[in-house]
Design a protein around this motif. Structure first.
Motif, PDB file in Angstrom:
ATOM      1  N   ILE A 161     110.521  15.352   6.905  1.00 32.35           N
ATOM      2  CA  ILE A 161     111.691  15.492   6.033  1.00 32.35           C
ATOM      3  C   ILE A 161     111.816  14.303   5.091  1.00 32.35           C
ATOM      4  CG2 ILE A 161     114.223  15.512   6.020  1.00 32.35           C
ATOM      5  CD1 ILE A 161     114.032  17.103   8.698  1.00 32.35           C
ATOM      6  N   LEU A 162     111.733  13.098   5.652  1.00 36.88           N
ATOM      7  CA  LEU A 162     111.937  11.902   4.827  1.00 36.88           C
ATOM      8  C   LEU A 162     110.772  11.659   3.873  1.00 36.88           C
ATOM      9  CD1 LEU A 162     113.626   9.388   7.300  1.00 36.88           C
ATOM     10  CD2 LEU A 162     114.661  11.076   5.775  1.00 36.88           C
ATOM     11  N   GLU A 209     108.825  14.008   2.532  1.00 36.30           N
ATOM     12  CA  GLU A 209     108.932  15.000   1.464  1.00 36.30           C
ATOM     13  C   GLU A 209     110.035  14.603   0.482  1.00 36.30           C
ATOM     14  OE1 GLU A 209     109.326  19.873   0.940  1.00 36.30           O
ATOM     15  OE2 GLU A 209     109.545  18.962   2.926  1.00 36.30           O
ATOM     16  N   HIS A 210     111.153  14.130   0.991  1.00 37.27           N
ATOM     17  CA  HIS A 210     112.267  13.729   0.130  1.00 37.27           C
ATOM     18  C   HIS A 210     111.879  12.528  -0.726  1.00 37.27           C
ATOM     19  CE1 HIS A 210     116.428  13.413  -1.129  1.00 37.27           C
ATOM     20  NE2 HIS A 210     116.438  12.131  -0.811  1.00 37.27           N
ATOM     21  N   GLN A 237     111.042  12.140  -5.071  1.00 38.02           N
ATOM     22  CA  GLN A 237     111.743  11.187  -5.934  1.00 38.02           C
ATOM     23  C   GLN A 237     110.844  10.042  -6.386  1.00 38.02           C
ATOM     24  OE1 GLN A 237     115.227  10.081  -3.640  1.00 38.02           O
ATOM     25  NE2 GLN A 237     116.368  11.825  -4.437  1.00 38.02           N
ATOM     26  N   GLN A 264     119.315   7.851   6.300  1.00 34.48           N
ATOM     27  CA  GLN A 264     118.407   8.451   5.324  1.00 34.48           C
ATOM     28  C   GLN A 264     118.325   9.971   5.502  1.00 34.48           C
ATOM     29  OE1 GLN A 264     116.919   6.858   2.682  1.00 34.48           O
ATOM     30  NE2 GLN A 264     118.238   5.162   3.328  1.00 34.48           N
ATOM     31  N   ALA A 309     119.263  12.627   2.621  1.00 31.07           N
ATOM     32  CA  ALA A 309     118.409  13.753   2.209  1.00 31.07           C
ATOM     33  C   ALA A 309     119.176  15.066   2.265  1.00 31.07           C
ATOM     34  CB  ALA A 309     117.166  13.811   3.106  1.00 31.07           C
ATOM     35  N   GLU A 369     121.726  15.001  -0.779  1.00 31.44           N
ATOM     36  CA  GLU A 369     121.131  15.118  -2.108  1.00 31.44           C
ATOM     37  C   GLU A 369     120.437  16.456  -2.323  1.00 31.44           C
ATOM     38  OE1 GLU A 369     120.460  10.498  -3.435  1.00 31.44           O
ATOM     39  OE2 GLU A 369     118.692  11.620  -2.757  1.00 31.44           O
ATOM     40  N   GLN A 370     119.935  17.065  -1.246  1.00 32.72           N
ATOM     41  CA  GLN A 370     119.283  18.367  -1.377  1.00 32.72           C
ATOM     42  C   GLN A 370     120.250  19.516  -1.171  1.00 32.72           C
ATOM     43  OE1 GLN A 370     115.535  18.802   0.759  1.00 32.72           O
ATOM     44  NE2 GLN A 370     115.154  16.603   0.650  1.00 32.72           N
ATOM     45  N   MET A 401     115.422  22.077   6.538  1.00 29.93           N
ATOM     46  CA  MET A 401     114.516  21.071   5.979  1.00 29.93           C
ATOM     47  C   MET A 401     113.258  20.996   6.830  1.00 29.93           C
ATOM     48  SD  MET A 401     117.451  18.231   5.120  1.00 29.93           S
ATOM     49  CE  MET A 401     116.520  17.295   3.931  1.00 29.93           C
TER      50      MET A 401
END
Length: 447
Positions: free
Chosen positions: A265-266, A268-269, A273, A348, A352, A355-356, A363
């Motif tokens: 998850i982290l 990919e996020h 960015q 974090q 995520a 923001e998503q 996720m």
């Protein structure tokens, strides 16, 4: 050969060597001598601890040894391990120490050193300290001993540090979070920071009494957390361990999100960015093959290090990666801290999600996980089992049965006399058969 330091400092059962008051004092003297010799000036060292009853005894003995050898000591009280790494840098200390046995029960404790930069003490310095333990130098003159002082605002400093890793003004209003503090070092800071960021907080295992750290709670026992999430309709559950350097999460349905899926998850996020360096993440030999395939589908590589966050960190620095972690929930994000940080990881994840605009369950939901199981063989003593050719042959034969669609990993625990055997395969029946046969064969050989 190391006699005292394992992969994560010195650790053991309290009032048994090496985790005794006497040894702690001698270790303080040895560390004080070695660090002073390397620095060339009267150094300052910071000491933090978790909530174990034995923390008072070991802190006092270690502090006595350090000050007797001429070091000044800063006592910050109960704080997470990553807070010690941060505060060592922030307070310009020459070294830091965390007293904790992480996810182990209350009867254990440990002593872990950090260098001035917040990274763990280099191996060569640890070996020098080990040598000095058996060859203590003379004590300095009476007026050259060190002094100890308490730092009263350590937790507040750490909370502000955690907030600084989020975008300015970011809040999580509307999110309901269950936080399991494991009756450990984050019992105060974890609920506080979540409330300050606008979360509706349901705190669990946040009343330490010296005996209940990690007892049926925290990242190694997340069952109550998952149940509470479902019962109270929370958006996410976060379970820390005793020193809050690891995190296991669960989604709103109470489904566990382990370290591998958190990494997915982290990563990919961050990649979306432009914040993931090295085009890869670093994991360990224990991470699931499903994670490797998922990251590959995103165009990201995965480097495998030996088990232990110090090895993950070493490979991150060697490969230029800023994100790495372990299946057990240790996540290292070098953009923010120099060691695993469970609260940072949790924040974090919340970032995520916010923001998503997605629920945690949505996720990395299509990441396949290979069936995987870990067996432990308790050994009479710790020894290098993989130096035995017969054991190596058994492992090779087990891997052959998997036919390239699975993995076998056999290693000694870095802190306990246990042989850990992990088997992973696409087919669960085959995985269990291979694993059980291998455990039986190796047990007959080494026990």
């Amino acid at each position: 050969m190391r006699r005292y330091f394992g992969t994560d400092g010195v650790r053991g059962t309290v009032n048994q060597e090496p985790m005794s008051a006497e040894f702690s004092l001698v270790l303080g003297r040895a560390a004080g001598h070695v660090l002073t010799r390397h620095l060339g000036h009267k150094p300052h060292i910071l000491i933090g601890k978790d909530t174990r009853l034995s923390g008072y005894m070991i802190e006092s003995a270690l502090c006595a040894g350090l000050t007797a050898q001429g070091m000044n000591v800063l006592l910050v009280g109960p704080v997470p391990t990553p807070a010690v790494a941060y505060l060592t840098r922030s307070l310009r200390a020459d070294a830091g120490v965390m007293l904790s046995a992480s996810h182990n029960p209350a009867g254990d404790n440990g002593i872990k050193f950090f260098a001035a930069d917040g990274f763990k003490l280099p191996d060569e310095i640890e070996l020098e300290i080990e040598h000095c333990i058996d060859h203590l130098p003379p004590l300095p003159p009476a007026l050259e001993i060190g002094k100890a002082a308490r730092v009263d605002d350590a937790r507040g400093r750490y909370i502000e540090f955690l907030k600084s890793a989020l975008p300015r003004g970011m809040r999580f209003d509307g999110l309901k979070v269950v936080i399991d503090c494991a009756n450990g070092a984050a019992y105060d800071v974890a609920p506080r920071i979540l409330r300050e960021l606008g979360c509706e907080v349901v705190a669990m295992a946040a009343s330490p009494d010296g005996f209940n750290i990690n007892r049926d709670c925290g990242s190694t026992h997340p069952e109550r957390m998952t149940q509470r999430v479902v019962e109270c309709g929370a958006d996410i559950g976060l379970a820390l361990d005793g020193d809050a350097d690891r995190l296991i999460a669960c989604d709103a349905r109470g489904q566990i999100v382990d370290g591998d899926r958190v990494i997915a998850i982290l990563a990919e996020h961050a990649a979306a960015q432009g914040g993931l360096t090295g085009g890869a993440v670093v994991t360990t030999l224990m991470s699931n093959m499903g994670l490797e395939r998922y990251l590959s589908g995103l165009g990201l590589a995965m480097h495998r290090a030996a088990v232990g966050d110090r090895y993950v960190l070493e490979m991150m620095r060697d490969t230029g990666c800023n994100m790495g972690g372990e299946q057990s929930g240790h996540m290292i994000m070098l953009d923010y801290n120099t060691t695993g940080d469970g609260l940072m990881t949790g924040l974090q994840l919340l970032l995520a999600m916010s923001e998503q605009g997605k629920a945690l369950a949505d996720m990395a939901s299509d990441m396949p996980l290979f069936p995987q199981k870990l067996w432990n063989i308790v050994m009479p003593v710790r020894r290098d089992v993989m130096a035995d050719d017969a054991v190596c042959l058994l492992v090779e034969q087990a891997e052959g049965r998997l036919g390239g669609n699975g993995r076998v990993n056999v290693r000694m625990s870095g802190t306990e006399p246990k042989l850990r055997i992990m088997v992973e395969a696409e087919d669960e029946t085959l995985m269990l058969d291979v694993g059980e046969s291998l455990v039986e064969a190796i047990s007959a050989r080494v026990c």
